[in-house]
Design an enzyme around this catalytic site. Structure first.
Site: not given
Ligand code: F6P
Length: 339
Positions: A165-166, A99, A270, A122-123
């Site tokens: 995650m999500g 996004e 994940q 992955i979300d």
């Molecule tokens: O957008 C994908 C994601 O894996 C989310 O589920 C999670 O909140 C975020 O990325 C974590 O991101 P970072 O790598 O910045 O900790």
């Protein structure tokens, strides 16, 4: 080409497909910008040819590196992007991201940059595509972990909380919960009532069952006014760093039910490692479609999966709305197995 946002199994497979199809089909010269939009702002590149991409199909992560840099949040960032694209003689840009990365791509396209998007997360929460690559791999990693947690939960008669995650949507949690046989699955779309969670666990244990698995998405939240959540740091896109609901939930379950409870936060595991065959195929199809879109001059578009076919959708539409979990899947299927 660039990869932005959180890494995701299948990113290399997309780039390999772009390079193969582009160089063999049209003799394209492909340049990679390092670390997402940061590489465009800073003019940091590496050439990507068939040799450079060899052996990367099964590799997780991204050979280009990634970041959450937002050029629109940097003084002169957009001008620097335009300048570096011109300096490197870039005729078209393929942005692979979620996004945020695609939101930047959509805005740059409105400013005249010739860009094609490839959806990645992955979300699996981008509304314009039925699936994103990386999701299948993430779900499989969660299910493997849940299968292992079942056996230790049974041995010790414990409640196991598994945080997955999500951020805005509970696709991973819902799929992993169904496939892993979770007792209960908590997702961002349905704020939970801790009293209901605990009474369902007590009811289950009273019936003689034990070893409960509670899957919780990192973005799940308690119903307003029921439990206090700590807030974390923000990134350049204004996202709070999540990861912690599992600990809160486990502590509450243990103190309210008296059942010994443990928590496992799967976190970035994940996102790591080799993509599943499904994700490699989807990523490869997206890569081929992206370079074909470039040659068709279909700029400002994103490739997407709809009814099994690869289609093009306007980037603006792709980043406009999040795809949430279908209530028919959550209430109609996942909830059937609760308690
Ligand atoms: O957008 C994908 C994601 O894996 C989310 O589920 C999670 O909140 C975020 O990325 C974590 O991101 P970072 O790598 O910045 O900790």
């Amino acid at each position: 080409m660039l990869t932005g946002g959180g890494d995701c199994p299948g990113l290399n497979a997309v780039m390999r497909a772009v390079v193969r199809r582009g160089s063999r089909g049209w003799g394209d010269e492909i340049l990679g910008f390092r670390d997402g939009w940061k590489g465009v702002v800073e003019g940091s590149t590496r050439p990507l040819d068939v040799e450079a991409m060899r052996g990367t199909l099964p590799r997780g992560g991204t050979v280009l590196g990634s970041s959450r840099t937002n050029p629109f949040k940097i003084d002169g960032g957009v001008e620097r992007c335009q300048q570096s694209l011109a300096e490197h003689g870039v005729e078209a840009l393929i942005a692979i991201g979620g996004e945020d990365t695609l939101g930047v791509a959509a805005k740059l396209h409105e400013l005249g940059v010739k860009v094609v998007g490839v959806p990645k997360t992955i979300d699996n929460d981008l509304s314009a595509t039925e699936l994103t690559f990386g999701f299948d791999t993430a779900v499989q990693i969660c299910v493997d972990a849940i299968d292992r947690l079942h056996t230790t939960a049974e041995s010790h008669d414990r409640v196991m909380v598994v945080e997955v995650m999500g951020r805005h949507a509970g696709h991973i949690a819902t799929w992993a919960g169904i496939a892993g046989g979770a007792t209960m699955t908590l997702i961002p779309e349905e704020p939970f009532d801790i009293e209901e969670v605990c009474s369902a666990l007590i009811e289950r244990h009273t019936k003689g069952r034990f070893a409960s698995i509670v899957v919780v998405a990192e973005g799940a939240s308690p119903k307003a006014g029921t439990l206090e959540l700590a807030s974390g740091e923000m990134d350049q896109f204004g996202h709070v760093r999540l990861g912690g609901i599992g600990n809160l939930l486990a502590a509450e379950i243990e103190s309210r039910t008296g059942f010994e409870t443990r928590v496992t936060i799967l976190g970035h595991i994940q996102r790591g490692g080799t993509p599943t065959a499904f994700d490699r195929v989807l990523a490869t199809r997206f890569g081929v479609a992206a370079i074909e879109a470039v040659h068709d001059g279909a700029f400002g578009q994103m490739v997407a999966l709809k009814a099994g076919e690869i289609v093009r959708v306007p980037l603006r539409e792709a980043v406009g709305e999040l795809k949430l979990v279908d209530p028919a899947l959550y209430q109609g299927v996942a909830e059937v197995f609760f308690h």
